[in-house]
Design a protein around this motif. Structure first.
Motif, PDB file in Angstrom:
ATOM      1  N   ASN B 267       0.822  -1.201   0.000  1.00  0.00           N
ATOM      2  CA  ASN B 267       0.000   0.000   0.000  1.00  0.00           C
ATOM      3  C   ASN B 267       0.865   1.264   0.000  1.00  0.00           C
ATOM      4  OD1 ASN B 267      -2.311   1.482   0.016  1.00  0.00           O
ATOM      5  ND2 ASN B 267      -2.854   1.084   2.162  1.00  0.00           N
ATOM      6  N   GLY B 268       2.037   1.156  -0.640  1.00  0.00           N
ATOM      7  CA  GLY B 268       2.902   2.330  -0.765  1.00  0.00           C
ATOM      8  C   GLY B 268       3.824   2.575   0.418  1.00  0.00           C
ATOM      9  N   PHE B 269       3.730   1.764   1.431  1.00  0.00           N
ATOM     10  CA  PHE B 269       4.627   1.953   2.573  1.00  0.00           C
ATOM     11  C   PHE B 269       5.998   1.373   2.249  1.00  0.00           C
ATOM     12  CE2 PHE B 269       0.414   2.144   4.495  1.00  0.00           C
ATOM     13  CZ  PHE B 269       0.525   3.312   5.223  1.00  0.00           C
ATOM     14  N   GLU B 270       7.043   2.011   2.793  1.00  0.00           N
ATOM     15  CA  GLU B 270       8.397   1.603   2.438  1.00  0.00           C
ATOM     16  C   GLU B 270       9.067   0.857   3.575  1.00  0.00           C
ATOM     17  OE1 GLU B 270      10.396   5.050   0.974  1.00  0.00           O
ATOM     18  OE2 GLU B 270       8.952   5.277  -0.675  1.00  0.00           O
ATOM     19  N   ASP B 271      10.192   0.266   3.272  1.00  0.00           N
ATOM     20  CA  ASP B 271      10.937  -0.532   4.247  1.00  0.00           C
ATOM     21  C   ASP B 271      11.114   0.210   5.569  1.00  0.00           C
ATOM     22  OD1 ASP B 271      11.121  -2.479   2.427  1.00  0.00           O
ATOM     23  OD2 ASP B 271      13.322  -2.701   2.545  1.00  0.00           O
ATOM     24  N   GLY B 272      10.832  -0.479   6.643  1.00  0.00           N
ATOM     25  CA  GLY B 272      11.089   0.076   7.967  1.00  0.00           C
ATOM     26  C   GLY B 272       9.920   0.840   8.540  1.00  0.00           C
ATOM     27  N   GLU B 273       8.866   1.109   7.728  1.00  0.00           N
ATOM     28  CA  GLU B 273       7.719   1.854   8.252  1.00  0.00           C
ATOM     29  C   GLU B 273       6.839   0.946   9.107  1.00  0.00           C
ATOM     30  OE1 GLU B 273       5.829   5.352   6.126  1.00  0.00           O
ATOM     31  OE2 GLU B 273       6.518   4.132   4.424  1.00  0.00           O
ATOM     32  N   SER B 274       6.294   1.545  10.180  1.00  0.00           N
ATOM     33  CA  SER B 274       5.460   0.808  11.116  1.00  0.00           C
ATOM     34  C   SER B 274       4.026   0.765  10.579  1.00  0.00           C
ATOM     35  CB  SER B 274       5.506   1.500  12.472  1.00  0.00           C
ATOM     36  OG  SER B 274       4.711   0.808  13.372  1.00  0.00           O
ATOM     37  N   VAL B 275       3.486  -0.448  10.382  1.00  0.00           N
ATOM     38  CA  VAL B 275       2.168  -0.603   9.757  1.00  0.00           C
ATOM     39  C   VAL B 275       1.355  -1.659  10.508  1.00  0.00           C
ATOM     40  CG1 VAL B 275       2.944   0.044   7.442  1.00  0.00           C
ATOM     41  CG2 VAL B 275       3.049  -2.352   8.184  1.00  0.00           C
ATOM     42  N   VAL B 276       0.086  -1.813  10.089  1.00  0.00           N
ATOM     43  CA  VAL B 276      -0.696  -2.958  10.538  1.00  0.00           C
ATOM     44  C   VAL B 276      -1.169  -3.732   9.321  1.00  0.00           C
ATOM     45  CG1 VAL B 276      -1.511  -2.084  12.767  1.00  0.00           C
ATOM     46  CG2 VAL B 276      -2.765  -1.504  10.669  1.00  0.00           C
ATOM     47  N   ALA B 277      -1.170  -5.059   9.446  1.00  0.00           N
ATOM     48  CA  ALA B 277      -1.809  -5.902   8.447  1.00  0.00           C
ATOM     49  C   ALA B 277      -3.227  -6.135   8.927  1.00  0.00           C
ATOM     50  CB  ALA B 277      -1.057  -7.220   8.319  1.00  0.00           C
ATOM     51  N   ALA B 278      -4.228  -5.923   8.041  1.00  0.00           N
ATOM     52  CA  ALA B 278      -5.626  -6.014   8.448  1.00  0.00           C
ATOM     53  C   ALA B 278      -6.329  -7.140   7.706  1.00  0.00           C
ATOM     54  CB  ALA B 278      -6.322  -4.690   8.183  1.00  0.00           C
ATOM     55  N   ILE B 279      -6.997  -8.006   8.454  1.00  0.00           N
ATOM     56  CA  ILE B 279      -7.718  -9.131   7.847  1.00  0.00           C
ATOM     57  C   ILE B 279      -9.100  -9.233   8.488  1.00  0.00           C
ATOM     58  CG2 ILE B 279      -7.636 -11.589   7.234  1.00  0.00           C
ATOM     59  CD1 ILE B 279      -4.588 -10.296   8.828  1.00  0.00           C
ATOM     60  N   ARG B 280     -10.139  -9.390   7.661  1.00  0.00           N
ATOM     61  CA  ARG B 280     -11.498  -9.569   8.179  1.00  0.00           C
ATOM     62  C   ARG B 280     -11.629 -10.954   8.821  1.00  0.00           C
ATOM     63  NH1 ARG B 280     -14.045  -4.759   8.275  1.00  0.00           N
ATOM     64  NH2 ARG B 280     -14.048  -3.666   6.291  1.00  0.00           N
ATOM     65  N   PRO B 281     -12.410 -11.068   9.882  1.00  0.00           N
ATOM     66  CA  PRO B 281     -12.578 -12.363  10.565  1.00  0.00           C
ATOM     67  C   PRO B 281     -13.100 -13.461   9.639  1.00  0.00           C
ATOM     68  CG  PRO B 281     -13.492 -10.608  11.908  1.00  0.00           C
ATOM     69  CD  PRO B 281     -13.100  -9.988  10.596  1.00  0.00           C
ATOM     70  N   GLU B 282     -13.958 -13.082   8.656  1.00  0.00           N
ATOM     71  CA  GLU B 282     -14.527 -14.114   7.781  1.00  0.00           C
ATOM     72  C   GLU B 282     -13.568 -14.520   6.658  1.00  0.00           C
ATOM     73  OE1 GLU B 282     -15.656 -11.118   8.205  1.00  0.00           O
ATOM     74  OE2 GLU B 282     -15.988 -10.114   6.288  1.00  0.00           O
ATOM     75  N   ARG B 283     -12.434 -13.782   6.546  1.00  0.00           N
ATOM     76  CA  ARG B 283     -11.439 -14.144   5.543  1.00  0.00           C
ATOM     77  C   ARG B 283     -10.385 -15.071   6.132  1.00  0.00           C
ATOM     78  NH1 ARG B 283     -12.953 -12.937   0.282  1.00  0.00           N
ATOM     79  NH2 ARG B 283     -14.231 -11.066   0.378  1.00  0.00           N
ATOM     80  N   MET B 284     -10.506 -15.351   7.413  1.00  0.00           N
ATOM     81  CA  MET B 284      -9.586 -16.299   8.048  1.00  0.00           C
ATOM     82  C   MET B 284     -10.298 -17.628   8.182  1.00  0.00           C
ATOM     83  SD  MET B 284      -7.676 -14.274  11.031  1.00  0.00           S
ATOM     84  CE  MET B 284      -6.090 -13.561  10.697  1.00  0.00           C
ATOM     85  N   SER B 285      -9.510 -18.693   8.241  1.00  0.00           N
ATOM     86  CA  SER B 285     -10.136 -20.008   8.300  1.00  0.00           C
ATOM     87  C   SER B 285      -9.249 -20.984   9.058  1.00  0.00           C
ATOM     88  CB  SER B 285     -10.388 -20.512   6.874  1.00  0.00           C
ATOM     89  OG  SER B 285     -10.956 -21.788   6.940  1.00  0.00           O
ATOM     90  N   LEU B 286      -9.887 -22.035   9.541  1.00  0.00           N
ATOM     91  CA  LEU B 286      -9.115 -23.100  10.203  1.00  0.00           C
ATOM     92  C   LEU B 286      -8.621 -24.121   9.194  1.00  0.00           C
ATOM     93  CD1 LEU B 286     -11.377 -23.743  13.316  1.00  0.00           C
ATOM     94  CD2 LEU B 286      -9.412 -22.220  13.115  1.00  0.00           C
ATOM     95  N   PHE B 287      -9.222 -24.133   8.011  1.00  0.00           N
ATOM     96  CA  PHE B 287      -8.863 -25.112   6.990  1.00  0.00           C
ATOM     97  C   PHE B 287      -8.798 -24.370   5.675  1.00  0.00           C
ATOM     98  CE2 PHE B 287     -12.234 -26.330   9.843  1.00  0.00           C
ATOM     99  CZ  PHE B 287     -11.643 -27.322  10.625  1.00  0.00           C
ATOM    100  N   LEU B 288      -7.624 -24.193   5.131  1.00  0.00           N
ATOM    101  CA  LEU B 288      -7.521 -23.447   3.881  1.00  0.00           C
ATOM    102  C   LEU B 288      -6.302 -23.971   3.138  1.00  0.00           C
ATOM    103  CD1 LEU B 288      -9.285 -21.163   2.831  1.00  0.00           C
ATOM    104  CD2 LEU B 288      -7.627 -19.535   3.701  1.00  0.00           C
ATOM    105  N   GLU B 289      -6.516 -24.364   1.854  1.00  0.00           N
ATOM    106  CA  GLU B 289      -5.387 -24.883   1.104  1.00  0.00           C
ATOM    107  C   GLU B 289      -4.639 -23.750   0.421  1.00  0.00           C
ATOM    108  OE1 GLU B 289      -6.550 -28.040  -1.508  1.00  0.00           O
ATOM    109  OE2 GLU B 289      -7.525 -29.083   0.167  1.00  0.00           O
ATOM    110  N   ASN B 290      -3.357 -23.913   0.303  1.00  0.00           N
ATOM    111  CA  ASN B 290      -2.488 -22.970  -0.408  1.00  0.00           C
ATOM    112  C   ASN B 290      -2.516 -21.570   0.172  1.00  0.00           C
ATOM    113  OD1 ASN B 290      -2.128 -25.125  -2.181  1.00  0.00           O
ATOM    114  ND2 ASN B 290      -3.866 -24.443  -3.435  1.00  0.00           N
TER     115      ASN B 290
END
Lengths: 289, 357
Positions: B267-290
């Motif tokens: 998202n345009g941030f450069e090396d060393g910048e402090s960021v957060v990775a954001a993931i929706r709860p429904e995009r995570m899973s207990l069983f996911l291939e690849n």
């Protein structure tokens, strides 16, 4: 009956007993005199009769009833007109000023009724401020004094009962949801139309309460007509006063009083039932709103 | 969106109350036949903006162009715009039909025509039998429909709705959401709705504008806003979001535990910048291939929601547990217990990157 009901009966009992013993009982004792004959030299003959009531509806007394109603009615209309717009002005002024303005509106109540009425004599008499002011303005000989006329009586009644109208009209105006007026504007109404079709109809309960108050208190009033009317003409209150205290005809005084109280009760009941209906409506709105 | 003819163009509009800026230099275009939602928490300026559109507030500066005509000097009563109040503001001394007829009477329309239009409107809101009733004899949902009818019957170019469903209970609210959308389609009038309920905005609106501190934070379709929030605030405001803090390194993010989170773009941030990775709860899973990303953790709490189970999983990414929605069909009847070990998987394409602030 649960505890809460018992509690409220206990609390209301003293006031209720007070009212019965010191108000209802003496009144009834006087009023039943209306059904008896007057003794030849005053006093009361305890023979049942309806003569007194026939007399009340006789043209003399009926005429006084009608003219009292006319005077009270005129005072009511004027007081409602002035009082409503005063209440409207207070209700639409900035919130922080409203308590102060209301305080000033009811300030005359803190002084004695007689003193207030005498003050009007000082203002209105031939040497009074009003006539003096008109002379100062250059009117030749000044305007004629209205003291001891019907106008002076009406003026006195309006002045004395105006605060009731202001208070009773202020309540519905201040409580009214401001969205009503904005909704009316949004739907295309001018300010005047909004007032005529929304604000005014919704303040009718307050206007009715104030009007009944002024009318009931005015029609039975005897101090103002005695002082500002100068005893030249009579309202029904003066006639009743005279029957009891000078003519010594208690039965006729009682009969006149009974008819007067009857008129007042009917008006108060009409007003109370109208108020009840609109309160029911308001409560419902608040519950759902 | 049916077409993209601009109906309303708000240009650099501001409203200052004493020294507070309720709306501050906001610009926004709204298209014809659109169902548009102004979404924001209280104090974001959304209601002030709506009231300026209705003419009930005068802007401190800026223009409101409706069909290319500036509305600011036009009095509220003369604008082809109607507002449905949050309180409904139905006139309590008038019947349902009198309430609906009021706006038409103001146009000095002929009585027979008024009666006809009121009747049509009563049919649309399905309250023909309630025509003679007073507002206090109606249920909340019926009142809401009368308020809507009263505004719609004037056929405004623009209908404004201030928290129209706020006073209704949850079940009725979701019914009315679809009902409003259907009605908007049927009458073909542009709706601008103010709401603080993000779910409501997502369900109903063609486009959403998120407002914050008197200005626009982001404007777009529900999907754009949900899937590509502009910043951390927008991401947090709409729906639920997990934030995993880290530092950019190349085209990945390195968490404080040295674990690498792969992302599609930084998202345009450069090396060393402090960021957060954001993931929706429904995009995570207990069983996911690849799946490019995974993390082990322990179940903190497990909440059964009927259609899915919401797990809070404690991981090495900070103190706040990660939320994950597990569809009910994928786990069967097996309950989760606190302390169970699980592994969470997610794709790098579902990972957004925002500044950590």
């Amino acid at each position: 009956m649960n505890f809460k009901n018992k509690m409220s009966s206990v609390l209301i009992a003293p006031a209720f007993l007070w009212l019965i013993a010191l108000m209802v009982v003496p009144c009834v004792m006087i009023l039943v005199l209306g059904f008896f004959q007057r003794g030849i030299y005053g006093g009361i003959e305890y023979n049942f009769t309806l003569e007194n009531f026939q007399l009340v509806f006789d043209s003399l007394y009926a005429g006084i009833f009608l003219s009292s109603a006319r005077i009270a009615g005129t005072a009511t209309i004027i007081a409602v007109f002035i009082g409503y717009f005063a209440a409207y002005a207070i209700a639409t002024s900035p919130k922080k000023w409203q308590p102060t303005l209301l305080f000033f509106a009811v300030l005359p109540f803190w002084s004695n009724y007689l003193i207030r009425t005498y003050a009007w004599i000082v203002l209105l008499n031939r040497e009074g401020l009003l006539v003096g002011f008109s002379k100062w303005l250059g009117i030749d000989g000044g305007i004629p004094s209205i003291l001891y006329t019907e106008s002076a009586v009406i003026l006195g009644l309006v002045y004395n009962y105006l605060p009731f109208v202001i208070l009773s009209c202020y309540a519905p105006l201040a409580r009214m949801n401001p969205d009503f007026r904005e909704a009316s504007t949004d739907l295309g109404a001018s300010n005047f139309t909004t007032f005529r079709r929304i604000t005014l109809p919704l303040s009718v309960p307050g206007i009715a309460a104030g009007a009944v108050f002024v009318f009931v208190l005015s029609i039975g009033n005897f101090i103002t007509p005695a002082l500002l009317g100068g005893g030249r003409f009579q309202m029904i209150g003066n006639v009743i006063y005279a029957q009891f205290l000078t003519a010594n005809d208690w039965p006729l005084g009682a009969a006149l009083s009974m008819v007067l109280i009857g008129i007042m009760m009917i008006l108060l009941m009409i007003q109370a039932s109208a108020a009840q209906r609109s309160i029911g409506q308001k409560n419902k709105e608040q519950l759902d709103g | 969106m049916n077409n993209e003819n601009t109906l309303l163009s708000i240009q650099n509009i501001s409203k200052h109350f004493n020294d507070s800026k309720a709306v501050d230099g906001l610009s926004l275009d709204i298209y014809e036949n659109e169902f548009f939602a102004l979404l924001g928490s209280s104090g974001s300026g959304k209601t002030t903006l709506l009231r300026m559109l209705a003419g009930l507030e005068t802007p401190t500066e800026g223009q409101i162009l409706l069909d290319d005509k500036d509305m600011v000097p036009v009095h509220a009563s003369k604008r082809p715009v109607n507002l449905m109040f949050q309180s409904y503001a139905l006139f309590p001394h008038m019947s349902v039909e009198q309430n609906i007829a009021y706006g038409l009477e103001m146009e000095r329309m002929e009585r027979s025509l008024i009666d006809k239009k009121v009747q049509e409107m009563l049919e649309i809101i399905q309250l023909e039998k309630m025509a003679k009733r007073r507002p206090d004899q109606l249920s909340g949902g019926q009142r809401q429909r009368v308020a809507l009818a009263r505004a719609l019957v004037k056929k405004p170019r623009l209908l404004l709705l201030d928290e129209p469903l706020g006073a209704l209970d949850k079940k009725l609210r979701s019914e009315m959401q679809l009902e409003l959308k259907r009605l908007q389609h049927e009458v073909g009038i542009t709706f601008v709705i103010v709401t603080h309920d993000q779910e409501e905005a997502l369900v109903m609106a063609d486009r959403i504008a998120i407002m914050r501190d008197g200005n626009l934070l982001q404007c777009g379709t529900p999907q754009e806003i949900y899937e590509h929030p502009k910043d951390r605030f927008a991401a947090d405001f709409i729906g639920e979001m997990n934030f995993l803090p880290g530092v950019v390194q190349g085209d990945s993010i390195i968490a404080s535990s040295k674990r690498k989170i792969s992302v599609m773009s930084t998202n345009g941030f450069e090396d060393g910048e402090s960021v957060v990775a954001a993931i929706r709860p429904e995009r995570m899973s207990l069983f996911l291939e690849n799946a490019e990303n995974s993390i082990e953790g322990k179940v903190h709490t497990s909440a059964y929601h009927g259609m899915d189970i919401l797990l809070h999983v404690s991981t090495e990414f900070g103190e706040k547990p990660i939320s994950v929605r597990v569809p009910i069909h994928s786990v069967g009847d097996k309950p989760f217990k606190a302390g169970d070990s699980v592994t969470l998987y997610w794709y790098e394409k579902d990972t957004r990157v925002f500044a950590n602030k």
